[in-house]
Scaffold this motif. Structure first.
Motif, mmCIF file in Angstrom:
data_model
loop_
_atom_site.group_PDB
_atom_site.id
_atom_site.type_symbol
_atom_site.label_atom_id
_atom_site.label_comp_id
_atom_site.label_asym_id
_atom_site.label_seq_id
_atom_site.Cartn_x
_atom_site.Cartn_y
_atom_site.Cartn_z
ATOM 1 N N LEU A 100 27.088 -89.936 3.934
ATOM 2 C CA LEU A 100 27.405 -88.704 3.686
ATOM 3 C C LEU A 100 28.338 -88.663 2.698
ATOM 4 C CD1 LEU A 100 28.155 -88.782 7.355
ATOM 5 C CD2 LEU A 100 25.780 -88.124 6.451
ATOM 6 N N ALA A 101 27.939 -87.188 1.881
ATOM 7 C CA ALA A 101 28.827 -87.503 0.067
ATOM 8 C C ALA A 101 28.974 -86.277 1.083
ATOM 9 C CB ALA A 101 28.370 -87.911 -1.124
ATOM 10 N N PRO A 102 30.212 -85.847 0.606
ATOM 11 C CA PRO A 102 31.191 -84.264 0.836
ATOM 12 C C PRO A 102 30.622 -83.519 -0.250
ATOM 13 C CG PRO A 102 32.868 -86.123 0.978
ATOM 14 C CD PRO A 102 31.289 -86.674 0.667
ATOM 15 N N VAL A 103 30.304 -82.359 0.344
ATOM 16 C CA VAL A 103 29.877 -80.696 -0.456
ATOM 17 C C VAL A 103 30.899 -80.324 -0.699
ATOM 18 C CG1 VAL A 103 28.270 -79.225 -0.753
ATOM 19 C CG2 VAL A 103 27.840 -81.949 0.039
ATOM 20 N N ARG A 104 31.448 -79.881 -1.856
ATOM 21 C CA ARG A 104 32.311 -78.650 -1.959
ATOM 22 C C ARG A 104 31.493 -77.071 -2.359
ATOM 23 N NH1 ARG A 104 35.361 -75.429 -5.099
ATOM 24 N NH2 ARG A 104 37.310 -75.153 -4.284
ATOM 25 N N MET A 105 31.560 -76.458 -1.568
ATOM 26 C CA MET A 105 30.932 -74.969 -1.905
ATOM 27 C C MET A 105 31.851 -73.529 -2.682
ATOM 28 S SD MET A 105 26.991 -74.900 -0.026
ATOM 29 C CE MET A 105 28.149 -75.182 1.762
ATOM 30 N N ASP A 106 31.657 -73.234 -3.278
ATOM 31 C CA ASP A 106 32.233 -71.981 -3.400
ATOM 32 C C ASP A 106 31.185 -70.777 -4.162
ATOM 33 O OD1 ASP A 106 32.217 -71.833 -6.401
ATOM 34 O OD2 ASP A 106 33.851 -73.259 -6.170
ATOM 35 N N GLU A 107 31.799 -69.763 -4.619
ATOM 36 C CA GLU A 107 31.033 -68.179 -5.476
ATOM 37 C C GLU A 107 30.054 -68.905 -6.822
ATOM 38 O OE1 GLU A 107 33.696 -68.600 -4.789
ATOM 39 O OE2 GLU A 107 34.494 -67.532 -2.910
ATOM 40 N N THR A 108 30.682 -69.758 -7.013
ATOM 41 C CA THR A 108 29.900 -70.459 -8.607
ATOM 42 C C THR A 108 28.955 -71.306 -8.184
ATOM 43 O OG1 THR A 108 31.854 -72.040 -9.359
ATOM 44 C CG2 THR A 108 31.711 -69.042 -9.376
ATOM 45 N N GLY A 109 28.334 -71.923 -7.427
ATOM 46 C CA GLY A 109 27.592 -73.599 -7.040
ATOM 47 C C GLY A 109 28.794 -74.386 -6.170
ATOM 48 N N ALA A 110 27.665 -75.969 -6.438
ATOM 49 C CA ALA A 110 28.091 -76.244 -5.439
ATOM 50 C C ALA A 110 28.370 -77.897 -5.954
ATOM 51 C CB ALA A 110 27.124 -76.699 -4.248
ATOM 52 N N THR A 111 29.533 -78.743 -4.951
ATOM 53 C CA THR A 111 29.364 -80.147 -6.267
ATOM 54 C C THR A 111 29.502 -80.628 -4.953
ATOM 55 O OG1 THR A 111 32.097 -80.332 -6.109
ATOM 56 C CG2 THR A 111 30.842 -78.899 -8.476
ATOM 57 N N VAL A 112 29.655 -82.711 -5.469
ATOM 58 C CA VAL A 112 28.699 -83.342 -4.392
ATOM 59 C C VAL A 112 29.945 -84.385 -5.152
ATOM 60 C CG1 VAL A 112 27.557 -84.584 -2.952
ATOM 61 C CG2 VAL A 112 26.654 -82.653 -4.068
ATOM 62 N N ASN A 113 31.044 -84.740 -3.616
ATOM 63 C CA ASN A 113 31.218 -86.098 -4.325
ATOM 64 C C ASN A 113 30.114 -87.243 -3.714
ATOM 65 O OD1 ASN A 113 34.110 -88.456 -4.294
ATOM 66 N ND2 ASN A 113 35.095 -87.748 -2.740
ATOM 67 N N LEU A 114 30.694 -87.830 -5.364
ATOM 68 C CA LEU A 114 29.260 -88.990 -5.205
ATOM 69 C C LEU A 114 30.334 -89.903 -4.952
ATOM 70 C CD1 LEU A 114 26.184 -88.508 -7.961
ATOM 71 C CD2 LEU A 114 26.774 -88.151 -5.238
ATOM 72 N N ARG A 115 31.596 -89.979 -5.657
ATOM 73 C CA ARG A 115 32.686 -91.052 -5.437
ATOM 74 C C ARG A 115 33.042 -91.328 -4.385
ATOM 75 N NH1 ARG A 115 37.633 -92.016 -10.349
ATOM 76 N NH2 ARG A 115 37.732 -93.963 -9.812
ATOM 77 N N ALA A 116 33.517 -91.227 -3.573
ATOM 78 C CA ALA A 116 33.907 -91.634 -2.148
ATOM 79 C C ALA A 116 32.687 -91.005 -1.456
ATOM 80 C CB ALA A 116 35.269 -90.699 -2.495
ATOM 81 N N PRO A 117 32.098 -91.460 -1.150
ATOM 82 C CA PRO A 117 31.181 -90.959 0.164
ATOM 83 C C PRO A 117 31.303 -91.606 1.267
ATOM 84 C CG PRO A 117 30.369 -93.580 -1.308
ATOM 85 C CD PRO A 117 31.031 -92.618 -1.653
ATOM 86 N N ILE A 118 31.169 -91.317 3.062
ATOM 87 C CA ILE A 118 31.217 -91.705 3.795
ATOM 88 C C ILE A 118 30.345 -92.206 4.403
ATOM 89 C CG2 ILE A 118 32.193 -90.891 6.168
ATOM 90 C CD1 ILE A 118 32.671 -88.134 4.897
ATOM 91 N N VAL A 119 30.760 -93.131 4.976
ATOM 92 C CA VAL A 119 29.322 -94.694 4.980
ATOM 93 C C VAL A 119 29.953 -94.422 7.040
ATOM 94 C CG1 VAL A 119 28.330 -97.014 5.224
ATOM 95 C CG2 VAL A 119 29.689 -95.732 3.466
ATOM 96 N N VAL A 120 27.867 -94.681 7.965
ATOM 97 C CA VAL A 120 28.262 -94.933 8.837
ATOM 98 C C VAL A 120 27.207 -95.472 9.350
ATOM 99 C CG1 VAL A 120 27.849 -93.639 10.680
ATOM 100 C CG2 VAL A 120 28.933 -92.040 9.306
ATOM 101 N N HIS A 121 28.197 -96.581 10.129
ATOM 102 C CA HIS A 121 27.139 -97.597 11.375
ATOM 103 C C HIS A 121 26.614 -96.960 12.100
ATOM 104 C CE1 HIS A 121 25.576 -101.273 12.802
ATOM 105 N NE2 HIS A 121 26.982 -101.822 12.397
ATOM 106 N N PRO A 122 25.690 -96.346 11.965
ATOM 107 C CA PRO A 122 25.164 -95.597 13.467
ATOM 108 C C PRO A 122 25.460 -96.763 14.356
ATOM 109 C CG PRO A 122 23.490 -95.487 11.009
ATOM 110 C CD PRO A 122 24.410 -97.079 11.312
ATOM 111 N N GLY A 123 24.968 -98.122 14.339
ATOM 112 C CA GLY A 123 24.730 -98.980 15.554
ATOM 113 C C GLY A 123 25.793 -99.151 16.157
ATOM 114 N N LYS A 124 27.719 -98.826 15.687
ATOM 115 C CA LYS A 124 28.867 -99.059 15.904
ATOM 116 C C LYS A 124 29.165 -97.531 16.223
ATOM 117 C CE LYS A 124 29.419 -104.254 14.417
ATOM 118 N NZ LYS A 124 28.896 -104.178 15.575
ATOM 119 N N MET A 125 28.663 -96.537 15.207
ATOM 120 C CA MET A 125 29.607 -94.776 15.648
ATOM 121 C C MET A 125 31.008 -95.408 14.901
ATOM 122 S SD MET A 125 27.156 -93.049 16.277
ATOM 123 C CE MET A 125 27.891 -92.172 16.876
ATOM 124 N N VAL A 126 30.719 -96.106 14.207
ATOM 125 C CA VAL A 126 32.448 -96.080 13.270
ATOM 126 C C VAL A 126 31.594 -95.980 11.785
ATOM 127 C CG1 VAL A 126 33.216 -98.339 14.447
ATOM 128 C CG2 VAL A 126 32.687 -98.490 12.561
#
Lengths: 146, 82
Positions: A100-126
């Motif tokens: 999951l890469a955080p998205v920042r949205m404002d009036e001029t458009g959207a950017t994605v934080n590809l540098r610091a993704p959130i990684v979820v381990h669905p099996g453990k929900m961590v």
């Protein structure tokens, strides 16, 4: 004050109030920088949001992140988890992970934080936000197409 | 803040098994080696600060929840990668 782990959680989202069973709560094994007080999140996915999802903080100050799979933004996207990160997530082999890469949205458009993704381990929900020291990716990668 | 004077190859120990050692000194920089237990995450301060700023900015920029679904629809679908 803590909530009993067996109680369902009520969370206000864009679709209104949702009731979330404790088994749907994702625990950050390390808090996200800037939101050290919030360790619990729920991931809201809905067809009308695709390909985006919403990561809702359960604990105050209840941060909300619009997120997108970074591989959908950059087909060549590759971030490798370090040994400590794999250990903190309880990864054994190559269990499927949710990126999951955080998205920042404002009036001029959207950017994605590809540098610091959130990684979820669905099996453990961590989950864990990856802080790649040597990452070549930007914290504000322009979202294509706007 | 605790302040130490350390020579090259000298170290300090923090808590259980975290060691910070001065490997090399120079005019404006020192080279530092960190030894930590396998599940301890070590980051450069400026990376942590950059991600914190990005996180706060991203969370602050989320539109009112009632408008979120509509705003997201404005984004053209991304090319599907399988």
């Amino acid at each position: 004050m803590t909530t009993a782990t067996t109680d369902p959680l009520e969370i206000d989202t864009f679709t209104g109030r949702v009731v979330v069973p404790p088994s749907d709560v994702i625990h950050m094994v390390q808090p996200m920088p800037g939101f050290e007080a919030c360790r619990r999140y729920v991931l809201i996915a809905a067809p009308e949001l695709a390909p985006f999802t919403c990561l809702h903080g359960v604990d105050a100050p209840h941060p909300v992140f619009v997120t997108v799979d970074p591989h959908r933004v950059d087909p060549d996207y590759q971030v490798t988890l370090g040994a400590a990160e794999r250990r903190r997530l309880g990864l054994q082999e190559d269990e499927p992970l949710l990126w999951l890469a955080p998205v920042r949205m404002d009036e001029t458009g959207a950017t994605v934080n590809l540098r610091a993704p959130i990684v979820v381990h669905p099996g453990k929900m961590v989950a864990l936000q990856i802080l790649g020291s040597d990452s070549l990716y930007s914290t504000a990668h322009p979202l294509p197409g706007r | 803040m605790l302040v130490f004077s350390r020579k090259r190859d000298e170290a300090i120990v923090i808590g259980d098994g975290i060691e910070v050692r001065v490997l090399r000194t120079g005019k404006d920089a020192v080279r530092i080696g960190v030894t930590a237990p396998a599940d301890v995450l070590v980051h450069r301060r400026e990376v942590y600060d950059a991600v914190r700023a990005a996180n706060q900015s991203a969370a602050a920029a989320v539109p009112p929840l009632s408008e979120l679904a509509g705003l997201l629809k404005l984004q053209p679908p991304l090319e599907r990668v399988e």
